[in-house]
Design a protein around this motif. Structure first.
Motif, mmCIF file in Angstrom:
data_model
loop_
_atom_site.group_PDB
_atom_site.id
_atom_site.type_symbol
_atom_site.label_atom_id
_atom_site.label_comp_id
_atom_site.label_asym_id
_atom_site.label_seq_id
_atom_site.Cartn_x
_atom_site.Cartn_y
_atom_site.Cartn_z
ATOM 1 N N ARG A 120 0.808 -1.224 0.000
ATOM 2 C CA ARG A 120 0.000 0.000 0.000
ATOM 3 C C ARG A 120 0.842 1.276 0.000
ATOM 4 N NH1 ARG A 120 -4.601 -1.561 4.520
ATOM 5 N NH2 ARG A 120 -5.717 -3.058 3.227
ATOM 6 N N GLY A 121 2.148 1.144 0.039
ATOM 7 C CA GLY A 121 3.022 2.307 0.028
ATOM 8 C C GLY A 121 3.053 3.065 1.347
ATOM 9 N N GLU A 122 2.719 2.386 2.446
ATOM 10 C CA GLU A 122 2.698 3.031 3.758
ATOM 11 C C GLU A 122 4.059 3.004 4.439
ATOM 12 O OE1 GLU A 122 -0.353 0.953 5.922
ATOM 13 O OE2 GLU A 122 -1.850 1.336 4.364
ATOM 14 N N ILE A 123 4.926 2.097 4.014
ATOM 15 C CA ILE A 123 6.261 1.959 4.598
ATOM 16 C C ILE A 123 7.235 2.813 3.788
ATOM 17 C CG2 ILE A 123 8.135 0.341 5.134
ATOM 18 C CD1 ILE A 123 5.697 -0.198 6.824
ATOM 19 N N SER A 124 8.104 3.510 4.492
ATOM 20 C CA SER A 124 9.120 4.322 3.825
ATOM 21 C C SER A 124 10.429 4.224 4.600
ATOM 22 C CB SER A 124 8.667 5.784 3.728
ATOM 23 O OG SER A 124 8.507 6.327 5.018
ATOM 24 N N VAL A 125 11.482 4.750 3.996
ATOM 25 C CA VAL A 125 12.784 4.767 4.650
ATOM 26 C C VAL A 125 13.182 6.217 4.857
ATOM 27 C CG1 VAL A 125 15.208 4.067 4.508
ATOM 28 C CG2 VAL A 125 13.442 2.597 3.533
ATOM 29 N N ALA A 126 13.542 6.544 6.091
ATOM 30 C CA ALA A 126 14.092 7.859 6.414
ATOM 31 C C ALA A 126 15.586 7.678 6.646
ATOM 32 C CB ALA A 126 13.413 8.423 7.660
ATOM 33 N N TYR A 127 16.341 8.736 6.457
ATOM 34 C CA TYR A 127 17.799 8.626 6.579
ATOM 35 C C TYR A 127 18.317 9.599 7.626
ATOM 36 C CZ TYR A 127 17.145 5.990 2.361
ATOM 37 O OH TYR A 127 16.704 5.057 1.464
ATOM 38 N N GLN A 128 19.021 9.036 8.604
ATOM 39 C CA GLN A 128 19.636 9.832 9.654
ATOM 40 C C GLN A 128 21.106 10.009 9.302
ATOM 41 O OE1 GLN A 128 18.694 8.964 13.835
ATOM 42 N NE2 GLN A 128 20.863 8.491 14.059
ATOM 43 N N PRO A 129 21.600 11.245 9.249
ATOM 44 C CA PRO A 129 23.004 11.442 8.885
ATOM 45 C C PRO A 129 23.954 10.985 9.991
ATOM 46 C CG PRO A 129 21.979 13.537 9.438
ATOM 47 C CD PRO A 129 20.893 12.502 9.466
ATOM 48 N N ILE A 130 25.094 10.481 9.580
ATOM 49 C CA ILE A 130 26.178 10.136 10.498
ATOM 50 C C ILE A 130 27.249 11.192 10.260
ATOM 51 C CG2 ILE A 130 27.890 8.403 11.136
ATOM 52 C CD1 ILE A 130 25.909 6.309 9.923
ATOM 53 N N VAL A 131 27.458 12.038 11.251
ATOM 54 C CA VAL A 131 28.295 13.225 11.097
ATOM 55 C C VAL A 131 29.638 13.029 11.786
ATOM 56 C CG1 VAL A 131 28.421 15.707 11.548
ATOM 57 C CG2 VAL A 131 26.221 14.665 10.994
ATOM 58 N N SER A 132 30.696 13.412 11.109
ATOM 59 C CA SER A 132 32.036 13.363 11.680
ATOM 60 C C SER A 132 32.202 14.493 12.686
ATOM 61 C CB SER A 132 33.078 13.512 10.573
ATOM 62 O OG SER A 132 34.361 13.730 11.141
ATOM 63 N N LEU A 133 32.712 14.176 13.859
ATOM 64 C CA LEU A 133 32.953 15.211 14.861
ATOM 65 C C LEU A 133 34.157 16.077 14.500
ATOM 66 C CD1 LEU A 133 32.293 13.238 18.170
ATOM 67 C CD2 LEU A 133 30.790 14.853 17.006
ATOM 68 N N ASP A 134 35.038 15.569 13.645
ATOM 69 C CA ASP A 134 36.230 16.332 13.263
ATOM 70 C C ASP A 134 35.887 17.550 12.426
ATOM 71 O OD1 ASP A 134 37.920 14.615 14.592
ATOM 72 O OD2 ASP A 134 38.235 13.339 12.844
ATOM 73 N N ASP A 135 35.144 17.329 11.342
ATOM 74 C CA ASP A 135 34.880 18.447 10.420
ATOM 75 C C ASP A 135 33.396 18.651 10.123
ATOM 76 O OD1 ASP A 135 34.320 16.278 8.843
ATOM 77 O OD2 ASP A 135 35.885 16.652 7.362
ATOM 78 N N GLU A 136 32.540 17.943 10.848
ATOM 79 C CA GLU A 136 31.086 18.042 10.704
ATOM 80 C C GLU A 136 30.579 17.659 9.314
ATOM 81 O OE1 GLU A 136 29.669 21.788 12.184
ATOM 82 O OE2 GLU A 136 30.496 21.430 14.175
ATOM 83 N N SER A 137 31.364 16.867 8.595
ATOM 84 C CA SER A 137 30.917 16.376 7.291
ATOM 85 C C SER A 137 30.053 15.134 7.492
ATOM 86 C CB SER A 137 32.122 16.037 6.405
ATOM 87 O OG SER A 137 32.858 14.968 6.986
ATOM 88 N N ILE A 138 29.189 14.884 6.520
ATOM 89 C CA ILE A 138 28.347 13.695 6.561
ATOM 90 C C ILE A 138 29.103 12.561 5.888
ATOM 91 C CG2 ILE A 138 26.192 12.653 5.765
ATOM 92 C CD1 ILE A 138 24.911 15.422 6.001
ATOM 93 N N GLY A 139 29.431 11.561 6.684
ATOM 94 C CA GLY A 139 30.179 10.427 6.161
ATOM 95 C C GLY A 139 29.314 9.221 5.891
ATOM 96 N N GLY A 140 28.084 9.280 6.363
ATOM 97 C CA GLY A 140 27.212 8.136 6.170
ATOM 98 C C GLY A 140 25.773 8.469 6.514
ATOM 99 N N LEU A 141 24.920 7.510 6.223
ATOM 100 C CA LEU A 141 23.499 7.628 6.509
ATOM 101 C C LEU A 141 23.032 6.322 7.132
ATOM 102 C CD1 LEU A 141 22.395 9.122 3.075
ATOM 103 C CD2 LEU A 141 22.607 10.385 5.218
ATOM 104 N N GLU A 142 22.115 6.434 8.083
ATOM 105 C CA GLU A 142 21.501 5.235 8.643
ATOM 106 C C GLU A 142 20.063 5.167 8.170
ATOM 107 O OE1 GLU A 142 20.618 2.843 12.810
ATOM 108 O OE2 GLU A 142 21.789 4.699 12.870
ATOM 109 N N ALA A 143 19.699 4.037 7.577
ATOM 110 C CA ALA A 143 18.343 3.834 7.071
ATOM 111 C C ALA A 143 17.429 3.460 8.237
ATOM 112 C CB ALA A 143 18.335 2.730 6.019
ATOM 113 N N LEU A 144 16.318 4.183 8.350
ATOM 114 C CA LEU A 144 15.350 3.942 9.422
ATOM 115 C C LEU A 144 13.976 3.725 8.813
ATOM 116 C CD1 LEU A 144 16.538 6.875 11.703
ATOM 117 C CD2 LEU A 144 17.159 4.459 11.925
ATOM 118 N N VAL A 145 13.338 2.628 9.163
ATOM 119 C CA VAL A 145 12.030 2.315 8.589
ATOM 120 C C VAL A 145 10.946 3.134 9.284
ATOM 121 C CG1 VAL A 145 11.600 0.320 10.105
ATOM 122 C CG2 VAL A 145 10.491 0.441 7.868
ATOM 123 N N ARG A 146 9.980 3.591 8.494
ATOM 124 C CA ARG A 146 8.862 4.382 9.002
ATOM 125 C C ARG A 146 7.563 3.822 8.438
ATOM 126 N NH1 ARG A 146 12.052 5.432 12.245
ATOM 127 N NH2 ARG A 146 13.066 7.421 12.648
#
Length: 196
Positions: free
Chosen positions: A25-51
């Motif tokens: 039914r298209g009710e499930i989706s994926v949200a992405y939480q950024p994984i941020v480096s503490l050194d330079d605040e760059s985004i080095g990755g994403l974590e997939a979270l089901v919604r």
């Protein structure tokens, strides 16, 4: 037994039935939480979270439906859908080629003999770089069936993916036990680092 127990049981059964059809039914989706480096605040990755956005109940929190999916065996289909969707979506981003993608894996998924094969199939179908995929396994999975877990982790490592233990410190495993497993990352549970 009282009427409130009947309502809870009926509500649970309804949620299980709705979850069974939620992907179609298209009710499930994926949200992405950024994984941020503490050194330079760059985004080095994403974590997939089901919604899950239910048409009548609205947004349903993962802790309200993931355990139902595990108990009813729907976690295999749901987990595979999340894995395939996340690799397709992030792999298709113009600037997504350098970030890692972390996807949670249920203990129930790890118990299936064909789990590593299904991950390999998803990698090949999506063209996603295995070196960018991080499969996160909860610490509780370590305690269930260590020999089966070790075999599964070795099969997954043969795909060149990164393996992480999530929420480390909430169970009873030790660092000595982790040394025997082909684990690349250990994510310390939030309760230990919240005050840092």
């Amino acid at each position: 037994f009282d009427s409130s127990m009947m309502r809870r049981a009926s509500d649970r059964l309804g949620l299980v039935a709705d979850l069974h059809r939620a992907i179609e039914r298209g009710e499930i989706s994926v949200a992405y939480q950024p994984i941020v480096s503490l050194d330079d605040e760059s985004i080095g990755g994403l974590e997939a979270l089901v919604r899950w956005t239910h048409p009548a109940r609205g947004n349903i929190k993962p802790n309200a439906f993931i355990h139902l999916a595990e108990e009813t065996g729907q976690i295999h289909r749901l987990g595979q859908w999340v894995l395939e969707t996340a690799m397709r979506e992030i792999g298709g981003l113009e600037h997504g080629g350098h970030v890692s993608l972390a996807v949670n894996v249920s203990t129930r998924q790890l118990e299936r003999d064909d789990f590593a094969d299904s991950v390999g199939d998803a990698l090949r179908a999506s063209g996603f770089d295995p070196a960018r995929l991080v499969l996160e396994i909860t610490e509780s999975a370590l305690m269930r069936d260590p020999e089966t877990l070790l075999r599964q982790l070795q099969l997954l490592k043969s795909l060149d993916v990164t393996l992480a233990i999530d929420d480390f410190g909430t169970g009873y495993s030790s660092l000595a036990y982790l040394a025997r497993l082909p684990i690349d990352l250990v994510k310390i549970d939030r309760s230990f680092v919240a005050g840092v």
